[in-house]
Scaffold this motif. Structure first.
Motif, short mmCIF file in Angstrom:
data_model
loop_
_atom_site.label_atom_id
_atom_site.label_comp_id
_atom_site.label_asym_id
_atom_site.label_seq_id
_atom_site.Cartn_x
_atom_site.Cartn_y
_atom_site.Cartn_z
N ASP A 126 26.18 25.65 19.36
CA ASP A 126 27.36 25.16 18.67
C ASP A 126 28.55 25.44 19.58
OD1 ASP A 126 29.60 24.72 17.11
OD2 ASP A 126 28.85 25.81 15.35
N VAL A 127 29.15 24.36 20.12
CA VAL A 127 30.27 24.51 21.05
C VAL A 127 31.58 24.02 20.43
CG1 VAL A 127 28.87 24.45 23.14
CG2 VAL A 127 29.66 22.30 22.13
N THR A 128 31.64 24.03 19.11
CA THR A 128 32.84 23.59 18.41
C THR A 128 34.05 24.43 18.81
OG1 THR A 128 31.42 23.00 16.53
CG2 THR A 128 33.80 23.02 16.16
N ASP A 129 33.87 25.74 18.77
CA ASP A 129 34.91 26.68 19.19
C ASP A 129 34.66 27.01 20.66
OD1 ASP A 129 36.66 28.73 19.69
OD2 ASP A 129 36.09 29.94 17.96
N LYS A 130 35.50 26.49 21.54
CA LYS A 130 35.28 26.66 22.97
C LYS A 130 35.43 28.12 23.40
CE LYS A 130 34.67 22.23 23.36
NZ LYS A 130 34.66 21.86 21.94
N ASN A 131 36.09 28.92 22.56
CA ASN A 131 36.22 30.35 22.86
C ASN A 131 35.05 31.17 22.35
OD1 ASN A 131 38.84 30.19 24.12
ND2 ASN A 131 39.70 29.87 22.07
N ASN A 132 34.17 30.52 21.59
CA ASN A 132 33.07 31.27 20.97
C ASN A 132 31.84 30.37 20.78
OD1 ASN A 132 31.67 33.40 19.69
ND2 ASN A 132 32.36 32.69 17.67
N PRO A 133 31.21 29.93 21.86
CA PRO A 133 29.98 29.13 21.71
C PRO A 133 28.89 29.98 21.07
CG PRO A 133 30.32 29.74 24.00
CD PRO A 133 31.57 30.14 23.26
N ILE A 134 28.13 29.38 20.15
CA ILE A 134 27.14 30.11 19.36
C ILE A 134 25.76 29.51 19.60
CG2 ILE A 134 26.42 30.75 17.04
CD1 ILE A 134 29.37 30.36 16.18
N LEU A 135 24.82 30.32 20.08
CA LEU A 135 23.45 29.88 20.25
C LEU A 135 22.81 29.70 18.87
CD1 LEU A 135 21.00 29.33 22.12
CD2 LEU A 135 20.45 31.77 21.89
N LEU A 136 22.32 28.49 18.59
CA LEU A 136 21.67 28.21 17.31
C LEU A 136 20.18 28.45 17.39
CD1 LEU A 136 23.49 24.89 16.26
CD2 LEU A 136 24.06 27.25 15.64
N SER A 137 19.55 27.98 18.47
CA SER A 137 18.09 28.11 18.56
C SER A 137 17.62 27.73 19.96
CB SER A 137 17.40 27.20 17.53
OG SER A 137 17.78 25.85 17.73
N THR A 138 16.39 28.13 20.25
CA THR A 138 15.69 27.65 21.44
C THR A 138 14.35 27.08 20.99
OG1 THR A 138 14.76 29.86 21.82
CG2 THR A 138 16.78 29.30 23.00
N PHE A 139 13.83 26.14 21.76
CA PHE A 139 12.57 25.49 21.41
C PHE A 139 11.67 25.48 22.63
CE2 PHE A 139 9.92 21.67 21.48
CZ PHE A 139 9.22 21.80 20.29
N PHE A 140 10.43 25.95 22.45
CA PHE A 140 9.43 25.95 23.50
C PHE A 140 8.27 25.04 23.08
CE2 PHE A 140 11.74 29.89 23.84
CZ PHE A 140 11.91 30.08 25.21
N TYR A 141 7.56 24.52 24.05
CA TYR A 141 6.44 23.63 23.76
C TYR A 141 5.33 23.92 24.76
CZ TYR A 141 8.71 21.08 27.57
OH TYR A 141 9.29 20.74 28.77
N SER A 142 4.14 23.45 24.46
CA SER A 142 2.98 23.75 25.31
C SER A 142 2.96 22.87 26.55
CB SER A 142 1.68 23.56 24.50
OG SER A 142 1.56 22.20 24.09
N ASN A 143 2.24 23.32 27.56
CA ASN A 143 2.07 22.57 28.81
C ASN A 143 3.42 22.18 29.42
OD1 ASN A 143 -0.83 22.56 28.69
ND2 ASN A 143 -0.69 20.96 27.13
N THR A 144 4.28 23.18 29.50
CA THR A 144 5.62 22.94 30.05
C THR A 144 5.55 22.82 31.56
OG1 THR A 144 6.57 24.26 28.27
CG2 THR A 144 7.98 23.82 30.18
N GLY A 145 6.14 21.73 32.08
CA GLY A 145 6.28 21.58 33.51
C GLY A 145 7.72 21.84 33.92
N TYR A 146 8.62 20.93 33.50
CA TYR A 146 10.04 21.10 33.76
C TYR A 146 10.81 20.37 32.66
CZ TYR A 146 14.41 21.64 36.34
OH TYR A 146 15.67 22.00 36.73
N THR A 147 11.49 21.13 31.82
CA THR A 147 12.25 20.57 30.70
C THR A 147 13.46 19.84 31.27
OG1 THR A 147 11.51 22.44 29.37
CG2 THR A 147 13.29 21.10 28.48
N HIS A 148 13.43 18.51 31.25
CA HIS A 148 14.30 17.73 32.12
C HIS A 148 15.47 17.08 31.41
CE1 HIS A 148 15.38 13.99 34.34
NE2 HIS A 148 15.28 14.80 35.40
N GLN A 149 15.23 16.28 30.36
CA GLN A 149 16.31 15.50 29.74
C GLN A 149 15.84 15.01 28.38
OE1 GLN A 149 16.24 11.94 29.17
NE2 GLN A 149 18.40 11.43 28.92
#
Length: 470
Positions: free
Chosen positions: A236-259
């Motif tokens: 959440d980058v609404t407040d540029k002075n206080n960006p807040i991490l909401l979540s991370t997501f991982f998946y199987s057979n990861t090569g390079y998380t690109h776009q």
């Protein structure tokens, strides 16, 4: 078979096509295709390059004053500007050389408020800013200079712009561990550093939106969807002075998380992993992530393409997902049935690299499908710029044109649609491709309070007409 046909026909093909080549029998000239016609191709020699020039990313700009359409083509030594208003007769207008003339295969660009913002892995490049209105009335190709430059970093891999807020997110820059280096570009000629985010390490690419998806808790917030090499990161980058991490997501057979890119309803994020085809021997794989709960994204499903080619950059428009898939070219999938099937269905393609469909880094780097005319551009590493369109069997525009009209046009406060076809939805876009208003079928469609200028009315996610607001 593909290579054999190439050998027989390559000597007959004109490298810089100036007229339409219909997709028939599975080919448009030497290029394998399905339901997509070749409008033209511009080789590097025709857009300021030489025998060693390679292509990278591309983007598009529609002039709000003239409605002309322009392709912005990233090359290893420069950015080229091509007028594709007449898609069968593209006109090269000139180029902007890489800062300090330092070349790099990685050159990425986006557009905001009629300005192009260009980054590169070239040492000391920074972010070039170019006023696209300078392309008006150009009669001979120009060697342009940048209008401004942001020098808060040297190299940068990709740039993401949230047009709704006027912030550029420079990803993979030489700062903040490669995390987003964020710049306020609301005054494009006076870019100002906003903040940097290093807590989740290197971001390769991202999409940033004013969120209007199904997660009610976060509606109206500015959300950063990052492809961070080994994971997806939501901030959440609404407040540029206080960006807040909401979540991370991982998946199987990861090569390079690109776009990745959100579906139109912002319910799913379709992710390209650039290395999994090489590492695991998959066919082209797109990972579909359910973003119904931004604090807890989950795997919805996967799409497996028909070839072994590496998937690179993909974008959603309406119900379609447009994917630049390196040696397999442009692939278009229908994404409307993800809810029920957990996957997508390919229905059209255009292969810019006819030699093979192997998992290698040749062919289509990027695509831009947002021109109001229906033209689609593809940037190809080896062959330059391609302009294509869905063929008549898909568009059927002449039939639709005869079955609905928009009036009054020009207008000041509302418009109506006179139609002989069933209308399910209407979307009003500005010339930057941003959704201005969504409408349900009714008698009058309100445009009061909107700025004067050119807009585009899209009906049923398929067909578009111009609308002028005075």
């Amino acid at each position: 078979m593909k290579k054999l046909l190439l050998l027989f026909t390559i000597s007959l093909y004109i490298s810089n096509a100036s007229s339409q080549t219909i997709c028939t029998g599975g080919f448009a000239g030497i290029y394998p295709c399905d339901k997509i016609d070749l409008m033209s191709r511009v080789a590097f020699l025709q857009m300021g390059g030489n025998g060693t020039t390679e292509g990278s990313s591309c983007w598009g700009w529609t002039d709000p004053l003239t409605a002309k359409e322009y392709a912005l083509m990233g090359c290893s030594s420069h950015t080229a500007f091509i007028d594709i208003t007449i898609p069968t007769a593209p006109v090269y207008l000139g180029k902007l050389n890489s800062h300090n003339n330092v070349s790099s295969i990685w050159r990425e660009l986006k557009v905001y408020n009629n300005y192009a913002f260009i980054v590169s892995e070239a040492a000391g490049h920074g972010m070039q800013i170019f006023d696209l209105t300078r392309l008006r009335n150009v009669t001979t190709p120009q060697n342009f200079t940048e209008n401004a430059r942001y020098g808060g970093f040297g190299s940068c891999h990709t740039v993401t712009i949230n047009e709704a807020t006027g912030y550029a997110y420079c990803n993979g820059a030489s700062s903040f561990n490669g995390g987003p280096h964020v710049v306020n570009i609301q005054n494009p000629l006076n870019p100002v550093f906003s903040f940097g985010y290093s807590a989740q390490d290197y971001t390769h690419d991202a999409q940033v939106v004013l969120y209007n998806g199904p997660d009610i808790e976060h509606q109206g917030k500015e959300i950063f969807f990052g492809a961070n090499e080994t994971k997806v990161v939501l901030i959440d980058v609404t407040d540029k002075n206080n960006p807040i991490l909401l979540s991370t997501f991982f998946y199987s057979n990861t090569g390079y998380t690109h776009q990745g890119w959100l579906t139109t309803d912002q319910k799913f994020w379709i992710l390209s992993d650039e290395i999994d085809e090489l590492n695991f021997g998959f066919n082209s794989r797109s990972i579909i992530i359910d973003m119904t709960d931004l604090d807890n994204p989950v795997l919805k499903g996967e799409y497996s393409g028909p070839t072994a080619a590496i998937d690179h950059n993909g974008y959603c428009k309406g119900n379609d997902f447009y994917l630049a898939s390196y040696t397999a070219g442009l692939r278009i999938m229908n994404a409307s049935a993800i809810n029920s099937t957990n996957t997508m269905t390919e229905y059209a393609s255009f292969d810019t690299y006819p030699e093979n469909n192997s998992a290698q880094f040749d062919g289509a780097w990027n695509t831009y499908p947002y021109f109001p005319s229906g033209s689609i551009i593809i940037s190809d590493i080896n062959r330059g710029l391609f302009v294509v369109r869905k063929n008549a069997a898909l568009q059927n525009e002449a039939f639709i044109t005869s079955n609905y009209s928009i009036y009054p046009n020009p207008t000041t406060t509302f418009f109506k649609i006179d139609s002989n076809i069933v209308i399910d939805n209407i979307v009003l876009y500005n010339t930057l491709g941003k959704i201005v208003r969504n409408y349900q079928p009714t008698e009058n469609y309100d445009v009061s309070g909107l700025a004067k200028g050119l807009y585009f009315v899209r009906v049923n996610n398929d067909f578009t007409k111009k609308l002028i607001i005075e």
